[in-house]
Design a protein around this motif. Structure first.
Motif, PDB file in Angstrom:
ATOM      1  N   GLU A   1       0.807  -1.231   0.000  1.00 14.24           N
ATOM      2  CA  GLU A   1       0.000   0.000   0.000  1.00 14.24           C
ATOM      3  C   GLU A   1       0.838   1.278   0.000  1.00 14.24           C
ATOM      4  OE1 GLU A   1      -4.312  -0.560   0.073  1.00 14.24           O
ATOM      5  OE2 GLU A   1      -3.290   1.296   0.557  1.00 14.24           O
TER       6      GLU A   1
ATOM      7  N   ASP B   1       3.860   1.958   6.332  1.00 13.99           N
ATOM      8  CA  ASP B   1       2.960   0.841   6.015  1.00 13.99           C
ATOM      9  C   ASP B   1       1.790   0.810   6.998  1.00 13.99           C
ATOM     10  OD1 ASP B   1       4.477  -0.227   3.850  1.00 13.99           O
ATOM     11  OD2 ASP B   1       5.923  -0.991   5.302  1.00 13.99           O
TER      12      ASP B   1
ATOM     13  N   TYR C   1      -2.307   0.832   6.383  1.00 21.29           N
ATOM     14  CA  TYR C   1      -3.192  -0.217   6.864  1.00 21.29           C
ATOM     15  C   TYR C   1      -4.134   0.259   7.969  1.00 21.29           C
ATOM     16  CZ  TYR C   1      -0.552  -3.608   4.173  1.00 21.29           C
ATOM     17  OH  TYR C   1       0.017  -4.316   3.156  1.00 21.29           O
TER      18      TYR C   1
ATOM     19  N   ASP D   1      -9.451   2.064   5.518  1.00 20.79           N
ATOM     20  CA  ASP D   1      -9.977   1.549   4.261  1.00 20.79           C
ATOM     21  C   ASP D   1     -10.758   2.701   3.647  1.00 20.79           C
ATOM     22  OD1 ASP D   1     -12.300   1.574   5.787  1.00 20.79           O
ATOM     23  OD2 ASP D   1     -12.326  -0.597   6.070  1.00 20.79           O
TER      24      ASP D   1
ATOM     25  N   ALA E   1       2.258  -5.486  10.142  1.00 17.98           N
ATOM     26  CA  ALA E   1       1.517  -6.096   9.046  1.00 17.98           C
ATOM     27  C   ALA E   1       2.376  -7.173   8.409  1.00 17.98           C
ATOM     28  CB  ALA E   1       1.137  -5.050   8.011  1.00 17.98           C
TER      29      ALA E   1
ATOM     30  N   ARG F   1      -6.960  -8.777   5.183  1.00 19.23           N
ATOM     31  CA  ARG F   1      -7.215  -7.634   4.310  1.00 19.23           C
ATOM     32  C   ARG F   1      -6.919  -8.015   2.865  1.00 19.23           C
ATOM     33  NH1 ARG F   1      -6.482  -1.540   4.829  1.00 19.23           N
ATOM     34  NH2 ARG F   1      -5.731  -0.873   2.819  1.00 19.23           N
TER      35      ARG F   1
ATOM     36  N   GLY G   1      -8.625  -3.603   0.607  1.00 22.05           N
ATOM     37  CA  GLY G   1      -8.973  -2.502   1.514  1.00 22.05           C
ATOM     38  C   GLY G   1      -9.926  -1.498   0.895  1.00 22.05           C
TER      39      GLY G   1
ATOM     40  N   VAL H   1      -2.151  -6.714  10.693  1.00 21.34           N
ATOM     41  CA  VAL H   1      -2.915  -6.796   9.455  1.00 21.34           C
ATOM     42  C   VAL H   1      -2.306  -7.900   8.603  1.00 21.34           C
ATOM     43  CG1 VAL H   1      -3.389  -5.633   7.266  1.00 21.34           C
ATOM     44  CG2 VAL H   1      -3.798  -4.441   9.418  1.00 21.34           C
TER      45      VAL H   1
ATOM     46  N   ASP I   1      -2.191  -9.148   5.140  1.00 21.66           N
ATOM     47  CA  ASP I   1      -2.478  -8.745   3.761  1.00 21.66           C
ATOM     48  C   ASP I   1      -2.402  -9.982   2.863  1.00 21.66           C
ATOM     49  OD1 ASP I   1      -2.397  -7.770   1.133  1.00 21.66           O
ATOM     50  OD2 ASP I   1      -1.397  -5.917   1.736  1.00 21.66           O
TER      51      ASP I   1
END
Lengths: 381, 459
Positions: free
Chosen positions: A36, B24, B28, B31, B42, B68, B71, B86, B88
């Protein structure tokens, strides 16, 4: 720029991000990393948290902010049209002021100040590419006055892999009987890399010099084979002179019958829209008109084309700051070219030509990468 | 979270798949909803075995794990409300098998909806739910939310297509539910229990989906209505006429006004626009269905009806619906998309209530929706940096929920409960139902490590 100034400049824009994530599949660095922080949404979060004082800029934010390609694809798919690229470049200015930026950016700024070109070469050698031309006029292409200035750009001037681009452009202009000149050693870098490096204020001196040269020559038009030079002039130079990409001028020559494309080129080709030419300057059709005018050539569009074109990996100085990431993005581009079934990719940018050619060679992929100028010269016969 | 635990996590997933970097963690922390909370770390999972080891550790050390996908949740489903880790699943993104003979696709949870769609297209198949975020959202997220979309009225939602699952439960055991068969009456339907469970019962690591042959042709019509009630009656009549449109969408007056103020589309500012699409294998088939729908439009006083023939005309008819979100997203800096569902006959009543509430709280609430299945999206557009407007938005939402329940509707048609609607669960579900749901949670996740704080599952 400090955080307070960044807040003033960026807060309204970054607050528009709805965090919906629709940008994720448009972002090459996210597609490669699946992380992300390397996505437009993640980078906007960094800016927002930084200006809300809940995140200090540091080496990690440097990495995320300086790996944006500046390709602008995210804004095209964004429901709120958040100008993420601009936000990133503003954030870079702040990173620079706080001391968190890639050392190559500093070297780049120093080089431009001292050598006036990005490859730290002698300005005398700016016209080295002319040696590729057999019937060069005695005075070379440098004239005191002309209607049109052909602004060659640093990369095409100094990087051997793409020196054929100005050589081919000059051939086309000659064939079309265009009254043009190049600036030779008096052409200075347009300053584009400084914007990506977070040091846009250093562009001023280069801009003033280049604009003075235009008025000295008395040209009404400047033509560029480099979309990033064109983009920089169009958006930051504030000049009334007509600014064109090579593809636009060549399409005019073709329409006016001043050049002819008569030689068959039997190949299946696709076209890669360079970010700074397509999305960021709005030139989509002229390159396609030229490609379609080449006899024998079968033309296929990439699935993501025009506004949605995916960067080759060569944008935003990322090739300098994170070569491995840049290479992985180039690979993604080459995969999409293979998937469409093309054996040749045509583009309108020396940086895209370099990025794709380098990757194809390294991976031993059989793919012809051509700038539009090369295609046109071949088809002129 | 202490260093030792982080080290243990790193040992499981490898250093390259672990992060506790702030950049990061802030990513996270959110959303697409308004909720925010940072996790402690994460991880990216790359295999079922790794997910199992992570959950086992979490269960021993008692830290929360929040699965997740992309998101894109609009209700805070993936916000780590209590911190923790989290998980991912974006890198578990392999299509394992497409089996046309058995009409199924087996995928890892991180496969993006659109990627599966592209993979199915050459065989003329599709996975119908078609969520609006299809280019981004992952199939794991679709299953965990029971996502729906524009095709609900005819094709249903995700739950109608999940045949089997591989799920890791909190003690680390790997559970296989369901069957690859089109039908099964064997035992409790554990598969459905996980569909829409929002990551509170287990972590889905493999999904077996039923896929459908895609009818190649569609016909499209658009009708405008001066009177909302006429539009509502038309919807209801279409849905019991025997014709099942592949899409039946409504756009309200506020949306049309917003579009006109922000574009040069110059749409008629009527009380409602309906767009209907029928699908089939022959032109005759799609047009026969569409003619019936057009008859119903006429009988219900449609002010104008347009039918599309060419691709361009079809696109033009969809403009009002498709332009809605981009325009609404630009009216103000924040857009909260609600997700109410009411029995179909109540669509006009609900639209009226929405516009009354907008007036009452002095808010802009343009509404679009999947009229054919009664699912409406009132979109509350506010300046998120203005606390007063945020407060009015919350009050308006609460009143919308009350009204929806009064009409016999549900809090969410396809977005899920998450954090945004957790406090309203009791409004929709009776005490006994809540008690049973909490018992189910307790059974699977006695230590409450999986996505805690969601769906009002804590006593």
């Amino acid at each position: 720029m400090n955080i307070v100034q960044l807040k003033k400049l960026s807060y309204d824009e970054v607050a528009k991000c709805n965090k919906c994530g629709f940008c994720l599949p448009s972002c090459p660095t996210y597609l490669v990393n699946k992380s992300e922080a390397y996505s437009p949404r993640g980078r906007n979060a960094i800016t927002r948290f930084a200006i809300e004082n809940s995140l200090d800029l540091n080496a990690d934010t440097e990495k995320a902010i300086f790996t944006c390609l500046g390709c602008g694809a995210c804004t095209e798919v964004c429901l709120s049209s958040v100008r993420t690229k601009d936000l990133i470049f503003q954030n870079r200015e702040c990173q620079v002021d706080e001391g968190f930026y890639p050392r190559v950016a500093e070297r780049l700024a120093k080089t431009l100040e001292e050598s006036r070109n990005i490859s730290d070469d002698d300005q005398k050698d700016r016209s080295e590419w002319q040696e590729l031309i057999k019937d060069l006029p005695e005075s070379s292409f440098e004239k005191e006055h002309a209607d049109i200035i052909f602004f060659v750009g640093c990369v095409a001037s100094f990087f051997p892999m793409v020196q054929k681009i100005p050589a081919n452009m000059a051939k086309i202009l000659q064939r079309g009987g265009v009254d043009f000149t190049i600036l030779g050693g008096d052409e200075w870098c347009c300053g584009f890399p400084l914007v990506g490096a977070g040091m846009p204020e250093k562009l001023e001196e280069l801009k003033e010099h280049n604009l003075k040269k235009v008025s000295d020559v008395g040209a009404g038009t400047v033509v560029f084979t480099c979309p990033s030079c064109l983009h920089t002039w169009k958006h930051l130079y504030e000049t009334d002179v007509k600014l064109m990409h090579s593809s636009q001028l060549i399409a005019e020559l073709l329409k006016d019958g001043r050049i002819e494309l008569k030689k068959d080129i039997n190949a299946v080709a696709t076209y890669h829209d360079p970010c700074d030419l397509g999305r960021n300057t709005g030139v989509y059709e002229e390159p396609r008109e030229l490609i379609r005018a080449v006899p024998g050539l079968e033309f296929l569009e990439l699935p993501m084309n025009r506004r949605f074109s995916i960067c080759c990996g060569g944008g935003g100085n990322v090739e300098m700051t994170d070569p491995e990431l840049s290479a992985q993005i180039a690979q993604m581009k080459l995969d999409s070219i293979r998937d469409v079934g093309a054996e040749m990719v045509i583009t309108g940018c020396q940086q895209c030509v370099r990025t794709m050619t380098t990757r194809a060679r390294r991976q031993k992929i059989d793919l012809e990468v051509k700038d539009l100028t090369e295609l046109v010269v071949e088809a002129m016969g | 979270m202490d260093k030792k635990t982080k080290r243990l996590l790193m040992d499981i997933v490898g250093e390259e798949n672990f992060t506790d970097k702030l950049i990061d963690l802030i990513s996270y922390s959110k959303d697409a909803s308004e909720h925010r909370q940072r996790p402690d770390a994460a991880v990216w999972a790359t295999s079922t075995e790794k997910v199992s080891a992570i959950l086992k550790l979490a269960n021993e050390e008692r830290f929360p794990v929040i699965a997740r996908g992309a998101g894109t949740s609009l209700a805070g489903l993936t916000v780590p409300e209590r911190g923790g880790v989290v998980l991912d699943l974006g890198r578990m993104n392999r299509i394992i098998e497409i089996n046309i003979k058995d009409r199924l696709a087996i995928v890892q949870p991180g496969v993006v909806y659109a990627t599966l769609e592209r993979a199915l297209t050459p065989d003329g198949f599709f996975f119908p739910p078609d969520p609006a975020s299809g280019k981004v959202c992952t199939l794991g997220g679709n299953v965990a939310t029971n996502a729906g979309g524009i095709k609900g009225a005819k094709y249903g939602t995700t739950k109608d297509y999940v045949l089997a699952l591989e799920v890791v439960v909190p003690d680390g055991r790997i559970l296989r539910t369901g069957s690859k068969c089109m039908k099964t009456s064997s035992g409790y339907d554990l598969t459905k229990l996980f569909v829409g469970s929002e990551g509170t019962l287990g972590v889905i690591t493999e999904i077996t989906l039923k896929i459908n042959p895609k009818p190649p042709l569609t016909s499209t019509a658009m009708a405008t209505f001066e009177d909302l009630e006429d539009a509502g009656r038309a919807v209801s009549e279409i849905m019991h006429s025997g014709i099942l449109p592949s899409a039946l969408e409504v756009v309200d007056q506020q949306t049309l006004i917003a579009i006109n103020q922000n574009t040069d589309l110059d749409l008629p500012e009527v009380e409602a626009v309906l767009v209907a699409e029928t699908d089939g294998h022959t032109r005759e088939e799609t047009e026969f269905q569409l003619d019936k729908i057009i008859d119903i439009f006429k009988q219900n006083n449609a002010a104008s009806i347009k039918q599309a023939d060419t691709k361009e005309e079809v696109e033009a008819l969809w403009t009002a619906r498709k332009a809605a979100y981009p325009v609404m997203a630009q009216i103000n800096n924040n857009l909260y998309v609600e997700d109410l569902s009411v029995p179909m006959s109540k669509v006009p009543d609900m639209l009226k209530v929405i516009s009354d509430i907008a007036r009452k709280y002095n808010l802009k609430i343009p509404t679009v929706g999947h009229a054919g299945d009664g699912n409406l999206h009132p979109c509350i557009s506010i300046d998120g940096t203005n606390p007063d407007e945020v407060e009015r938005m919350h009050q308006a939402s609460a009143e919308l929920f009350e009204k929806v329940i009064y009409f016999g509707g549900t809090l969410t048609g396809e977005h899920g409960i998450g954090l945004a609607k957790a406090s309203f669960m009791g409004m929709e579900h009776g005490e006994v139902a809540m008690d049973v749901m909490r018992s189910v949670k307790q059974l699977f996740d006695p230590n409450n490590i999986l996505n805690p704080g969601k769906m009002a599952l804590e006593v």
